[in-house]
Enzyme design. Structure first.
Site, mmCIF file in Angstrom:
data_model
loop_
_atom_site.group_PDB
_atom_site.id
_atom_site.type_symbol
_atom_site.label_atom_id
_atom_site.label_comp_id
_atom_site.label_asym_id
_atom_site.label_seq_id
_atom_site.Cartn_x
_atom_site.Cartn_y
_atom_site.Cartn_z
ATOM 1 N N GLU A 140 0.944 -1.171 0.061
ATOM 2 C CA GLU A 140 -0.143 -0.077 -0.058
ATOM 3 C C GLU A 140 0.905 1.433 -0.172
ATOM 4 O OE1 GLU A 140 -2.370 0.539 3.595
ATOM 5 O OE2 GLU A 140 -3.036 2.482 2.860
ATOM 6 N N ASP A 147 0.012 14.255 -4.410
ATOM 7 C CA ASP A 147 0.821 14.663 -3.369
ATOM 8 C C ASP A 147 2.344 14.818 -3.854
ATOM 9 O OD1 ASP A 147 -1.409 14.293 -1.686
ATOM 10 O OD2 ASP A 147 -0.683 12.420 -0.503
ATOM 11 N N THR A 188 -18.467 10.455 -11.640
ATOM 12 C CA THR A 188 -17.171 9.834 -11.976
ATOM 13 C C THR A 188 -16.048 10.764 -12.160
ATOM 14 O OG1 THR A 188 -17.726 9.707 -14.268
ATOM 15 C CG2 THR A 188 -18.791 7.947 -13.001
ATOM 16 N N CYS A 382 -0.042 -1.883 29.800
ATOM 17 C CA CYS A 382 1.318 -0.943 29.848
ATOM 18 C C CYS A 382 1.166 -0.135 30.879
ATOM 19 C CB CYS A 382 1.606 -0.401 28.443
ATOM 20 S SG CYS A 382 3.457 -0.365 28.344
ATOM 21 N N LEU A 385 -0.990 -1.029 33.558
ATOM 22 C CA LEU A 385 -0.531 -1.771 34.576
ATOM 23 C C LEU A 385 0.185 -0.840 35.808
ATOM 24 C CD1 LEU A 385 1.545 -4.913 34.996
ATOM 25 C CD2 LEU A 385 2.585 -2.808 35.561
ATOM 26 N N GLN A 386 0.858 0.073 35.227
ATOM 27 C CA GLN A 386 1.583 1.079 36.143
ATOM 28 C C GLN A 386 0.743 1.944 36.938
ATOM 29 O OE1 GLN A 386 4.281 3.308 33.224
ATOM 30 N NE2 GLN A 386 5.354 1.251 32.672
ATOM 31 N N ARG A 463 9.164 2.272 28.474
ATOM 32 C CA ARG A 463 10.555 2.362 29.113
ATOM 33 C C ARG A 463 10.554 2.165 30.597
ATOM 34 N NH1 ARG A 463 11.823 6.886 26.241
ATOM 35 N NH2 ARG A 463 13.471 5.764 24.820
ATOM 36 N N HIS A 508 1.373 -5.059 25.412
ATOM 37 C CA HIS A 508 0.076 -4.589 24.854
ATOM 38 C C HIS A 508 -0.434 -5.715 23.930
ATOM 39 C CE1 HIS A 508 0.930 -0.272 24.903
ATOM 40 N NE2 HIS A 508 2.111 -0.538 24.843
ATOM 41 N N GLU A 510 -3.130 -6.031 22.785
ATOM 42 C CA GLU A 510 -4.011 -5.802 21.902
ATOM 43 C C GLU A 510 -3.680 -6.026 20.567
ATOM 44 O OE1 GLU A 510 -2.646 -3.549 23.961
ATOM 45 O OE2 GLU A 510 -2.247 -1.811 23.128
HETATM 46 N N1 GLN Z 1 4.889 5.661 29.578
HETATM 47 C C1 GLN Z 1 5.118 4.454 29.991
HETATM 48 C C2 GLN Z 1 6.657 3.629 29.801
HETATM 49 O O1 GLN Z 1 7.191 4.370 29.163
HETATM 50 C C3 GLN Z 1 4.080 3.381 29.437
HETATM 51 C C4 GLN Z 1 4.303 3.367 28.089
HETATM 52 C C5 GLN Z 1 3.024 2.573 27.298
HETATM 53 O O2 GLN Z 1 2.116 2.555 27.904
HETATM 54 N N2 GLN Z 1 3.288 2.183 26.275
HETATM 55 O O3 GLN Z 1 7.099 2.686 30.437
#
Ligand code: GLN
Length: 552
Positions: A140, A147, A188, A382, A385-386, A463, A508, A510
């Site tokens: 794609e 452009d 068209t 991510c 969780l934190q 991170r 992640h 998802e």
């Molecule tokens: N900001 C957080 C970190 O860097 C979580 C990153 C995220 O949710 N992808 O660890």
């Protein structure tokens, strides 16, 4: 010989080129062909990793840690193949490579030019994804013809047919056939102009896919066929579909895959189609008999594309459970206020997705706390969780002022902190964890039961990590660290005993959900949400049956 399909677009952006390409990928795969996909993005950023989600939507992460365009998420969900970092290339990446080669002297002092050096680099990248185990590569090209930035890409793919032979390339061009209400007509002309523009770059499309909000009659298709010099069967109507998962059906009904096979000199009889798996997905997408409300608490709720894979993963879980998942967007910054007015009480589940930066953090912490205290099913991804860990630290373990050092560098309790490669806390830098990592799950935990296995692999992009120095304290106060890195240093999953579903993952998940194989963590969230919704319904019915009950 690998075959190549190039998908370009004209008239307008956001016509659904990525979805059209993905749907074609699904059709070809359903004919037993081995398909891979690639996105060439004409913008100058080296990758979407640092682009603002407001402008660009979600950053999709591949197994090998590529930070890529969200269309790769559609590709993976439709063709059910893992893609690679190399499956996405931008102008920025291509120029960086060309300039690096020039600095190394690879061009032997020649004048370095767009043609041939940049175009050769583009072609080289396309060839690289055409490995021996691939029959068809669908490429794609982002942006629209006309452009400025797209020109080298069009030139490269024009040359490509010359390089690999006429029968090995198919050009598919996506346009718009608008309906003008005042004149009551479908037009068209935009298609004609857009094809003229494409031809001015030397590309004659083999197939024209016309996006339209209604049926395109045969005489209009004949007109486009004549104006644009494509066979009438190769004018394909892509009429708005009830769901993105219906698009392969719509395009199959229009014969898109047959025309592409013919152009590529592939015998359709030798590649009969089997769409049964997809048929099941589409049927499930339309037969939901009940509904659950899941709140997504995020920073970019005005642009749902920022959480595209999360929404799709929820929908996949809905397909499997027969529930229609209604997503409610909740701006993290308004959570505290909404809680004061009891405005989250109707939710059957909550997702706190990933994110960077301080804005909305307190709202996210309040949301997971509310879910924890009110037994609302909750999934933290991510950053999610934190914030679950911060909530437990502050409100259960009594660590006042606990925070992530991302949001408060002077926090007395950095329960989330930067780590180095050895998984030790560091002051500065920290390593961005990108791509797939293994985790070991605690036997018998909620997550181990959900996955049905104890070693799992998920994609990461962050991170910061749970600070190992606080782990014992947090565990003593009830946080179950139900999954860790194989060396046991990094916390990968958390949960709570005795809560219907309060689960966080540093990864992640998802990105790995597929329409016919929902991700177990989303599936369990939706299952728990259904139980909660049924409980609420039950209470309502009781109240209905006994008017007195409502007052007690
Ligand atoms: N900001 C957080 C970190 O860097 C979580 C990153 C995220 O949710 N992808 O660890």
């Amino acid at each position: 010989m690998t075959k190549f399909v190039f998908v370009t677009g004209g008239v307008s952006s956001s016509l659904g080129k990525g979805l059209t390409a993905s749907a074609l990928g699904r059709l070809l795969k359903s004919r037993g062909l081995r398909v891979t996909m690639m996105k060439l993005d004409p913008y100058i950023n080296v990758d979407p990793g640092t682009m603002n989600p407001y402008e660009h939507g979600e950053v999709f992460v591949t197994e090998d840690g590529g930070e890529t365009d969200l269309d790769l998420g559609h590709y993976e969900r439709f063709i059910d193949e893992n893609l690679r970092r190399d499956s996405n290339a931008t102008t920025g990446k291509i120029y960086s490579q060309v300039i690096a080669k020039e600095r190394r002297g690879d061009y032997l002092g020649k004048t370095v030019q767009v043609i041939p050096h940049v175009t050769d680099e583009i072609k080289e990248r396309i060839r690289r994804v055409a490995t021996d185990d691939v029959d068809v590569v669908i490429v794609e090209i982002g942006g629209t013809v006309g452009d400025i930035e797209i020109v080298p890409f069009l030139e490269a793919v024009r040359q490509f047919r010359h390089d690999v032979g006429r029968d090995n390339v198919c050009y598919v061009h996506l346009t718009l056939v608008p309906f003008l209400t005042p004149s009551g007509e479908q037009k068209t002309k935009p298609t004609q102009h857009s094809v003229t523009e494409l031809r001015s770059r030397g590309i004659q499309p083999d197939v024209i896919v016309c996006r339209s909000d209604r049926h395109i009659p045969a005489d209009l298709k004949r007109k486009i066929s004549l104006q644009c010099d494509v066979r009438v069967e190769a004018v394909v109507a892509a009429i708005d579909a009830p769901s993105i998962y219906d698009i392969p059906w719509v395009l199959y009904g229009e014969g898109l895959d047959s025309v592409v096979l013919q152009t590529l000199a592939l015998d359709a009889d030798r590649h009969p189609i089997d769409l049964s798996t997809w048929q099941r997905v589409v049927a499930q997408a339309h037969t939901a008999d009940h509904c659950v409300h899941i709140g997504i608490v995020g920073k970019y709720v005005n642009l749902p594309d920022a959480y595209l894979s999360v929404v799709e993963a929820l929908r996949h879980a809905g397909f499997e459970t027969g529930a229609s998942v209604e997503v409610e967007w909740i701006a993290a910054e308004s959570v505290q206020d909404m809680l004061l007015h009891d405005q989250l009480a109707h939710l059957d589940g909550i997702v706190v997705p990933g994110g960077f930066g301080e804005r909305g953090i307190e709202g996210k912490i309040a949301a997971v706390r509310y879910a924890r205290e009110h037994e609302v099913p909750c999934l933290g991804l991510c950053l999610g969780l934190q914030v679950m860990v911060i909530d437990m630290a502050r409100h259960v373990a009594g660590l006042e002022g606990a925070n992530s050092r991302e949001f408060d560098v002077t926090t007395p309790h950095p329960v989330i902190d930067l780590m180095d490669d050895q998984h030790d806390v560091v002051d500065l830098g920290g390593t961005m964890r990108l791509g797939a990592y293994l985790a070991r799950l605690r036997p018998g935990s909620v997550v181990a039961r959900a996955y049905g296995q104890e070693i799992v692999s998920e994609r990461h992009r962050h991170r910061y990590e749970v600070n190992p120095r606080y782990r014992t304290t947090l565990e003593r106060h009830g946080l179950v660290c139900s999954g860790t890195s194989p060396d046991d240093r990094l916390v990968e999953f958390v949960e709570l005993a005795g809560h219907p579903y309060w689960v966080g993952t540093q990864a992640h998940p998802e990105f790995k959900s597929r329409p016919d194989r929902p991700h177990p963590l989303f599936l369990e969230l939706v299952r728990s949400a259904i139980v909660r919704a049924e409980g609420r319904l039950g209470r309502l019915i009781d109240i209905d049956a006994d008017p007195g009950a409502a007052r007690t």
